[in-house]
Design an enzyme around this catalytic site. Structure first.
Site, PDB file in Angstrom:
ATOM      1  N   GLU A 194      41.785  39.780  40.274  1.00 55.83           N
ATOM      2  CA  GLU A 194      42.750  39.342  41.283  1.00 55.83           C
ATOM      3  C   GLU A 194      42.883  37.830  41.375  1.00 55.83           C
ATOM      4  O   GLU A 194      43.969  37.317  41.685  1.00 55.83           O
ATOM      5  CB  GLU A 194      42.362  39.903  42.658  1.00 55.83           C
TER       6      GLU A 194
ATOM      7  N   ALA B 142      46.014  47.726  40.993  1.00 58.63           N
ATOM      8  CA  ALA B 142      47.069  48.066  41.950  1.00 58.63           C
ATOM      9  C   ALA B 142      48.410  47.604  41.399  1.00 58.63           C
ATOM     10  O   ALA B 142      48.485  46.646  40.617  1.00 58.63           O
ATOM     11  CB  ALA B 142      46.789  47.405  43.293  1.00 58.63           C
TER      12      ALA B 142
ATOM     13  N   GLU C 149      37.650  48.812  42.502  1.00 56.20           N
ATOM     14  CA  GLU C 149      37.324  48.943  43.924  1.00 56.20           C
ATOM     15  C   GLU C 149      37.182  50.412  44.310  1.00 56.20           C
ATOM     16  O   GLU C 149      36.313  50.776  45.104  1.00 56.20           O
ATOM     17  CB  GLU C 149      38.397  48.261  44.767  1.00 56.20           C
TER      18      GLU C 149
ATOM     19  N   GLY D  94      42.049  47.197  41.786  1.00 54.04           N
ATOM     20  CA  GLY D  94      41.931  48.319  42.704  1.00 54.04           C
ATOM     21  C   GLY D  94      41.249  49.515  42.082  1.00 54.04           C
ATOM     22  O   GLY D  94      40.615  50.311  42.785  1.00 54.04           O
TER      23      GLY D  94
END
Length: 700
Positions: free
Chosen positions: A139, A68, A117, A114
């Site tokens: 993260e 992200a 994910e 992300g």
């Protein structure tokens, strides 16, 4: 109108193709603005009931989704705003997962954060066997947890123990490891990735139960407790409670296990929002932005020369390490010159040992090992050196020897050949004093072990050319390093701020504090190793060599305690001599208690850990401020990166300058004055800090 990063196309066989391609960016990253774009795609899919499957793939040639875009987190002013971002990501990926057709992620290149994910929300994952393909949830390295379903989907897919390991370390796994863990379903060559993904998408959609498959999780409270306790213990061995994201990940995974995935996702988003607001995450994200910005900098306003071959003088520990990053990371032809064949053999054996570990871990194969070893050759004379574009000198810290190396290299190489000296203490202008081509001479200070330590100090002297600076900065980046350009002053930057920190630890030891108490205090503060252990690792003799240079150039505050001479006379140089402050012939790390007798110390724990850590750290902070004021470093940002990557200043504190801003410059000055009154003039705050405090200034 903004071009959508998501585009749909359709095949005749009932397969939809969802391409992800963020315009004007080298890497795909997920952004908050994409929510509407993805919703549009999902809405369009409802108009095609004949679809049998969907392949999600990247329009980039070398990456799937790198994560992200964390710049959007800086805009969040409250935890609620950050939580809302996580909720949006969760909703999108839930919608993807709930599609009635078989959704397959076709992964080539980095699939991180992300990006992973998103892939976890797909029903199947196929990845390439290419070396650039890496999967992970990093993260935690930004002080966060995966906030778009990662804490819930990953453990359910690959098991709680495996899932926690990936999330708590931020480790990235290659294709074969991903397959072994069950993170992907197939690994294929890049040439057939989309073809295989299409075939899989045409098969029946697998049933996802959202239940944990681990034997320890199936209603076994004791088993659950063991898994989580072991994961926490392992993670905190290094973190020591300094990183809130670690406990947050453990608690959120456990919460989802006990309450179900919907409750787990809700908790994940809430905790994500809380973590975004922590000082630790803010500092870690600033480091990320700083290193990203530094990748674009050239060090000087000039074009670097093209480097094809380098030579290294000296086959010792540093020479062998520099050879490794030059040959294996930068892919350059390397020629090692040493005065003996044993030196060359040592460097070759050093490199073989590193590569053989990679072979044993199935990262590379034997042919790759052999191919990479062929990049390194050696000789005891100057044959093969003449065509080197850069010569890196890694001989003993002796000014006469280094000046001799300059003369010999200038006599045996081209006019453009750069001479880079890996000195930790000798001013570069002294090494260049008798040079015929001083514009080609520069300092290139690596840190040991070279293959692991990420920092390089680039040290130009007064007449080093801009081309030389730009060339070695470019070389350092190819070697996988983060270079900072520092001034040619005694100790440069990293050793200059390290010396008073180490000296203060020695003063505390001489006052009677036990060795392990001092080390533990700084470990708990956040340093990767304690200062006494570091003395053993670096070598007492090295510290003794650097100290006189610093004292001559910068003053008595750099004088080392007399114990350094006593230790050397007793043959205690540290690990390399087999004895120092610790014993090195035992399985467990133990203090060599005879060192107390040698130094006339009766060890007794009197000071708190907080007192010890702040005393040592204040000395480092004061010197870092002096370095910035004197122009040794070009910015507070460079100073923070240098301290974190060079000596392991606690990353969650953001570096010395971020930490001083966080504490408040006025408080830092007050503490220094308090310690100066108690322990001596060496703690007196520098004029620059006093002036900043008076004017209520900050470094950032």
């Amino acid at each position: 109108m903004t071009q959508s990063a998501f585009s749909l196309s359709y095949g005749d066989n009932g397969i939809g193709w969802l391409k992800i391609d963020v315009a004007n960016e080298k890497m795909n990253t997920l952004q908050a603005a994409f929510v509407d774009q993805v919703n549009d795609v999902l809405a369009e899919l409802t108009h095609h009931p004949e679809l049998k499957g969907l392949v999600v793939y990247s329009g980039k040639t070398n990456n799937f989704i790198a994560g992200a875009d964390i710049r959007m987190l800086a805009k969040c002013e409250t935890a609620t705003e950050a939580e809302a971002l996580a909720n949006k990501g969760q909703q999108l990926f839930n919608a993807l997962e709930n599609l009635p057709i078989h959704v397959v992620a076709a992964i080539h290149g980095p699939c991180l954060g992300g990006g992973l994910e998103l892939a976890l929300a797909c029903h199947s994952r196929i990845c390439t066997d290419d070396d650039i393909t890496r999967l992970g949830l990093p993260e935690v390295q930004l002080g966060l947890l995966p906030g778009s379903g990662g804490t819930q989907r990953l453990p359910r897919l690959i098991g709680v123990a495996n899932g926690l390991e990936l999330m708590l370390t931020g480790k990235q796994v290659r294709a074969k490891q991903a397959l072994k863990k069950g993170l992907v379903d197939q690994v294929v060559p890049q040439t057939i990735l989309l073809q295989v993904a299409e075939q899989v998408a045409l098969t029946t959609k697998p049933i996802r139960t959202h239940s944990f498959q681990d034997w320890a999780m199936a209603g076994n409270a004791f088993g659950r407790s063991v898994v989580f306790d072991q994961a926490a213990k392992k993670a905190q061995q290094k973190a020591r409670g300094c990183y809130p994201a670690i406990d947050a990940i453990l608690d959120t995974v456990k919460y989802g296990l006990e309450k179900g995935i919907e409750a787990g996702l809700e908790q994940e988003a809430k905790v994500f929002g809380d973590l975004v607001m922590t000082a630790e995450s803010s500092a870690l994200r600033d480091i990320f932005f700083a290193t990203t910005a530094m990748k674009k900098e050239t060090g000087a306003d000039a074009e670097p020369i093209n480097i094809e071959r380098i030579a290294i003088l000296g086959g010792g520990l540093m020479g062998g390490g520099i050879a490794h990053v030059s040959a294996m990371k930068a892919g350059l032809a390397v020629r090692i010159k040493d005065i003996t064949n044993d030196g060359i053999q040592h460097a070759l054996a050093y490199n073989y040992a590193i590569l053989n570990k990679q072979r044993q871990r199935h990262i590379i194969r034997k042919p790759q090992l052999q191919q990479q070893m062929l990049r390194i050759t050696g000789s005891t004379d100057y044959r093969g050196i003449a065509h080197a574009d850069v010569v890196i000198e890694a001989v003993f810290e002796d000014i006469a020897l280094k000046q001799q190396m300059v003369q010999e290299i200038e006599a045996n190489t081209f006019e453009h050949t750069i001479f880079a000296t890996n000195t930790s203490s000798i001013p570069i202008h002294q090494i260049a004093a008798n040079a015929q081509r001083p514009q080609n001479i520069v300092g290139l200070h690596y840190f040991s072990p070279v293959e692991k330590m990420p920092l390089v100090e680039v040290i130009p002297h007064a007449t080093t050319s801009a081309t030389t600076i730009a060339t070695v900065v470019a070389l350092a980046k190819k070697q996988g390093k983060t270079p900072i350009v520092v001034a040619d002053k005694a100790g440069f930057y990293v050793n200059r701020i390290l010396a008073p920190y180490m000296n203060e630890a020695a003063q505390i030891l001489l006052a009677g504090e036990p060795i392990e108490h001092i080390d533990t205090a700084l470990l708990n503060f956040g340093f990767p190793v304690g200062p006494i252990t570091l003395l053993d690792e670096v070598g007492v003799d090295i510290g003794a060599k650097i100290s006189p240079i610093l004292v001559t150039e910068l003053g008595e505050r750099f004088a080392t305690p007399a114990m350094f001479d006593v230790l050397q006379q007793d043959g205690r140089k540290g690990r390399k001599s087999g004895k120092g402050f610790y014993l090195y012939n035992t399985n467990n790390k133990e203090v060599d208690k005879s060192v107390y007798t040698l130094l006339g110390i009766t060890p007794e724990q009197r000071l708190t850990e907080a007192n010890i850590s702040i005393r040592c750290t204040l000395m480092m902070l004061n010197e870092a401020a002096r370095c910035l004021h004197e122009g040794v470093i070009q910015s507070a940002r460079d100073g923070d990166i240098g301290a974190i990557f060079g000596i392991g200043f606690p990353p969650f504190l953001g570096g010395p300058f971020h930490y001083m801003d966080h504490l408040g410059i006025d408080l830092v000055v007050d503490m220094m004055r308090e310690y100066s009154d108690a322990h001596g003039e060496r703690f007196a705050p520098c004029d620059y800090l006093v002036e900043m405090a008076q004017q209520e200034k900050r470094f950032y």
